[in-house]
Scaffold this motif. Structure first.
Motif, mmCIF file in Angstrom:
data_model
loop_
_atom_site.group_PDB
_atom_site.id
_atom_site.type_symbol
_atom_site.label_atom_id
_atom_site.label_comp_id
_atom_site.label_asym_id
_atom_site.label_seq_id
_atom_site.Cartn_x
_atom_site.Cartn_y
_atom_site.Cartn_z
ATOM 1 N N VAL A 278 10.821 1.092 4.598
ATOM 2 C CA VAL A 278 10.687 0.697 6.005
ATOM 3 C C VAL A 278 9.875 -0.590 6.109
ATOM 4 C CG1 VAL A 278 9.654 1.324 8.224
ATOM 5 C CG2 VAL A 278 10.969 3.019 6.941
ATOM 6 N N PHE A 279 8.745 -0.642 5.432
ATOM 7 C CA PHE A 279 7.927 -1.852 5.463
ATOM 8 C C PHE A 279 8.673 -3.034 4.837
ATOM 9 C CE2 PHE A 279 4.259 1.199 5.683
ATOM 10 C CZ PHE A 279 3.760 0.744 6.891
ATOM 11 N N TRP A 280 9.376 -2.780 3.756
ATOM 12 C CA TRP A 280 10.146 -3.823 3.067
ATOM 13 C C TRP A 280 11.154 -4.465 4.012
ATOM 14 C CZ3 TRP A 280 10.044 -5.770 -1.948
ATOM 15 C CH2 TRP A 280 11.174 -6.461 -2.391
ATOM 16 N N GLU A 281 11.823 -3.640 4.821
ATOM 17 C CA GLU A 281 12.813 -4.154 5.754
ATOM 18 C C GLU A 281 12.173 -4.771 6.994
ATOM 19 O OE1 GLU A 281 16.780 -3.722 5.311
ATOM 20 O OE2 GLU A 281 15.409 -4.417 3.741
ATOM 21 N N VAL A 282 11.046 -4.228 7.424
ATOM 22 C CA VAL A 282 10.354 -4.773 8.599
ATOM 23 C C VAL A 282 10.011 -6.239 8.399
ATOM 24 C CG1 VAL A 282 8.122 -4.722 9.800
ATOM 25 C CG2 VAL A 282 9.446 -2.622 9.546
ATOM 26 N N VAL A 283 9.660 -6.612 7.185
ATOM 27 C CA VAL A 283 9.274 -7.999 6.904
ATOM 28 C C VAL A 283 10.402 -8.976 7.237
ATOM 29 C CG1 VAL A 283 8.704 -9.597 5.028
ATOM 30 C CG2 VAL A 283 7.560 -7.383 5.168
ATOM 31 N N LEU A 284 11.646 -8.541 7.060
ATOM 32 C CA LEU A 284 12.778 -9.438 7.289
ATOM 33 C C LEU A 284 12.883 -9.890 8.741
ATOM 34 C CD1 LEU A 284 15.657 -7.712 5.258
ATOM 35 C CD2 LEU A 284 14.125 -9.536 4.512
ATOM 36 N N VAL A 285 12.560 -9.003 9.659
ATOM 37 C CA VAL A 285 12.800 -9.287 11.079
ATOM 38 C C VAL A 285 11.933 -10.427 11.595
ATOM 39 C CG1 VAL A 285 12.814 -8.330 13.404
ATOM 40 C CG2 VAL A 285 13.590 -6.929 11.471
ATOM 41 N N PRO A 286 10.594 -10.360 11.454
ATOM 42 C CA PRO A 286 9.800 -11.488 11.960
ATOM 43 C C PRO A 286 10.074 -12.794 11.234
ATOM 44 C CG PRO A 286 8.419 -9.917 10.776
ATOM 45 C CD PRO A 286 9.738 -9.267 10.956
ATOM 46 N N MET A 287 10.317 -12.735 9.921
ATOM 47 C CA MET A 287 10.580 -13.987 9.209
ATOM 48 C C MET A 287 11.907 -14.597 9.652
ATOM 49 S SD MET A 287 9.607 -16.360 7.247
ATOM 50 C CE MET A 287 8.093 -15.666 6.594
ATOM 51 N N VAL B 116 0.808 -1.230 0.000
ATOM 52 C CA VAL B 116 0.000 0.000 0.000
ATOM 53 C C VAL B 116 0.836 1.272 0.000
ATOM 54 C CG1 VAL B 116 -1.883 -1.183 1.200
ATOM 55 C CG2 VAL B 116 -0.223 0.140 2.542
ATOM 56 N N ALA B 117 2.111 1.208 0.381
ATOM 57 C CA ALA B 117 2.934 2.416 0.484
ATOM 58 C C ALA B 117 3.272 2.958 -0.896
ATOM 59 C CB ALA B 117 4.208 2.119 1.267
ATOM 60 N N LEU B 118 3.202 4.271 -1.055
ATOM 61 C CA LEU B 118 3.510 4.926 -2.321
ATOM 62 C C LEU B 118 4.666 5.919 -2.201
ATOM 63 C CD1 LEU B 118 -0.159 5.531 -3.495
ATOM 64 C CD2 LEU B 118 1.444 3.841 -4.378
#
Length: 507
Positions: free
Chosen positions: A140-149, A131-133
């Motif tokens: 930020v969202f792209w990198e956030v995904v790495l942490v929980p996975m 959703v981010a434009l």
């Protein structure tokens, strides 16, 4: 503000689940996941966007633009919204998260609160990517995904979980750095033409020919170098051969719910980014590299399928099949026709559902038999008839059985790629179509060895029917695969409406 509400539900749910006692975490997480799920369906049913979010004239749905901060000469805004490309992926992410949480009820028996909290945090990151434009928020969202996975694999994974988690993190983080350098080269090359990191504004400026020289480097060279850098960065996330080696290790060591999310949603981040950045921002460069990209796509299709054919671990079979399926998506993108681009986006959805279904099936089988090795079991159909039926349905969906989502995605891609005008497009398409034959080979082999024949199990565990909460996700995914295969226009119309402007028209 509905997008903000969607993200807030995920983040608040994650915090609440983190502090819940372990015994309440499964139900708490499932309940928390229903809020973003319902919100995404409300967004879908009320969707009134048109055109492409990144191109002039596109009408976003649920758009919010708020001034945030400044980084030097560039304004950073909170800019979110969805169009016909991102809306289906938002729905996919919320559906898979709810079902993945349900698949965790049996295998996850320790640190439950942390596990389910990370699953909801992962969902928030995924939704943010779609959703981010504004590039800063998107990154930020792209990198956030790495942490929980990383933590889901590293803490709750198999014997080699630390190795797999580190490999996943290093590969994808280095890829992000390469991608970032490529994108920022475009931003700096635009000079005073843009004063923001808003991705639609940057896209429109590039397509309008406002890119200038940078440090004496010609605009054409900047575009080519940036395209290669971004393509390389996103190719790791997809993944495309030869930067695929992190994926099988991650899948094999990851717990079942993480595998469902990894194959079903995380891989779509890479193909979604390729569509938005490479093929929307730089279509002329994409045309120049089309034969080479098509070659990579076909190699991924055939090589991934051949590797799957050689595996004995059911999880590795499904993991390598994902590499093959993502090759079809790349072929559709590089075709750069409306059916090619639309089919590639539709294939993201169909693969998300089918891969999630098959990984969930493998998880149910492993929960009962405590083995995933093809040679260790046979005749499971008599002991696990419902799970067997679901696994067979998912396998035939992967093979392209008509009236299932996999068939429609591949059909759209092949129709689009046959109509492509780059050199050798018909040959590349024909070779890629042969990959379906190999897909049939390894799935039929796996089913024949494990599900049918005389019952045999090389472990001491008693095999019986799976629990209801294990079967429900499988049944839901099978229904969704059939619905999407028989009524593709529930998403395909909005998809083609969004990809049409990339080509200057509509279907």
């Amino acid at each position: 503000m509905i997008i903000e509400l969607l993200l807030a539900f995920c983040l608040i749910g994650a915090v609440v689940v983190f502090v819940l006692p372990d015994e309440y975490a499964p139900v708490g997480a499932l309940t928390a996941s229903l809020f973003p799920l319902v919100t995404s369906f409300v967004m879908w049913f009320g969707f009134d966007g048109s055109g492409n979010a990144f191109l002039e004239g596109g009408q976003l749905a649920y758009e919010t633009m708020v001034q945030w901060i400044s980084l030097g000469p560039y304004a950073i805004n909170w800019h979110v919204g969805v169009d016909g490309i991102s809306m289906p992926l938002v729905v996919l992410a919320t559906v898979l998260t709810t079902l993945a949480i349900l698949t965790a009820w049996t295998p996850i028996d320790e640190r439950r609160s942390q596990f389910y909290g990370l699953m909801l945090l992962l969902e928030a990151g995924l939704l943010g990517v779609f959703v981010a434009l504004d590039f800063f928020a998107w990154l930020v969202f792209w990198e956030v995904v790495l942490v929980p996975m990383y933590m889901l694999i590293g803490v709750w994974g198999g014997p080699r979980r630390k190795y797999a988690a580190v490999k996943f993190f290093v590969y994808t983080n280095l890829a992000t750095l390469v991608m970032f350098l490529g994108f920022m080269a475009l931003v700096f090359g635009l000079g005073d033409s843009v004063s923001t990191l808003d991705m639609p504004a940057i896209t429109q400026a590039i397509r309008a020919g406002e890119l200038g020289s940078l440090a004496g480097i010609a605009p054409g060279t900047i575009k080519s170098v940036a395209f290669v850098a971004m393509f390389a960065g996103f190719a790791v996330k997809v993944p495309i051969v030869p930067v695929h080696t992190w994926l099988p290790d991650a899948h094999v060591e990851a717990p079942t719910p993480a595998s469902v999310m990894l194959a079903g949603a995380l891989l779509k981040m890479g193909t979604y980014a390729l569509l938005r950045f490479n093929f929307t921002m730089l279509p002329d460069v994409a045309a120049d590299f089309a034969p080479f990209i098509a070659l990579l796509a076909v190699v991924s299709v055939i090589y991934g399928a051949m590797l799957a054919l050689a595996q004995q671990d059911l999880k590795r079979i499904v993991a390598y099949s994902s590499i093959s399926s993502m090759g079809f998506v790349i072929l559709g993108l590089v075709a750069y026709t409306e059916y090619g681009l639309g089919g590639a986006t539709f294939q993201m959805l169909s693969h998300g559902l089918l891969s999630g279904l098959l990984f969930a099936c493998v998880g149910v089988i492993y929960n009962t038999t405590h083995t995933r090795m093809v040679g260790d079991m046979s005749g499971l159909a008599d002991r696990m008839p419902v799970t067997t039926g679901m696994f067979v349905a998912g396998s035939f969906g992967y093979m392209g059985l008509p009236f299932m989502a996999g068939f429609m995605g591949e059909y759209f891609i092949f129709q689009g790629s046959f109509a492509a005008d780059f050199a050798g497009s018909m040959v590349f398409t024909a070779v890629a179509m042969f990959g379906i034959v190999i897909v049939a080979g390894y799935f039929l082999y796996a089913m024949q060895r494990t599900l049918f024949g005389e019952y045999r199990l090389e472990t001491d565990y008693t095999v019986g029917r799976a629990a209801v909460h294990d079967i429900v996700p499988l049944a839901v995914l099978v229904v969704l695969v059939i619905v999407l295969g028989t009524a593709p226009n529930i998403f395909f119309d909005m998809i083609t409406d969004a990809v049409g402007p990339m080509l200057g028209g509509g279907l």
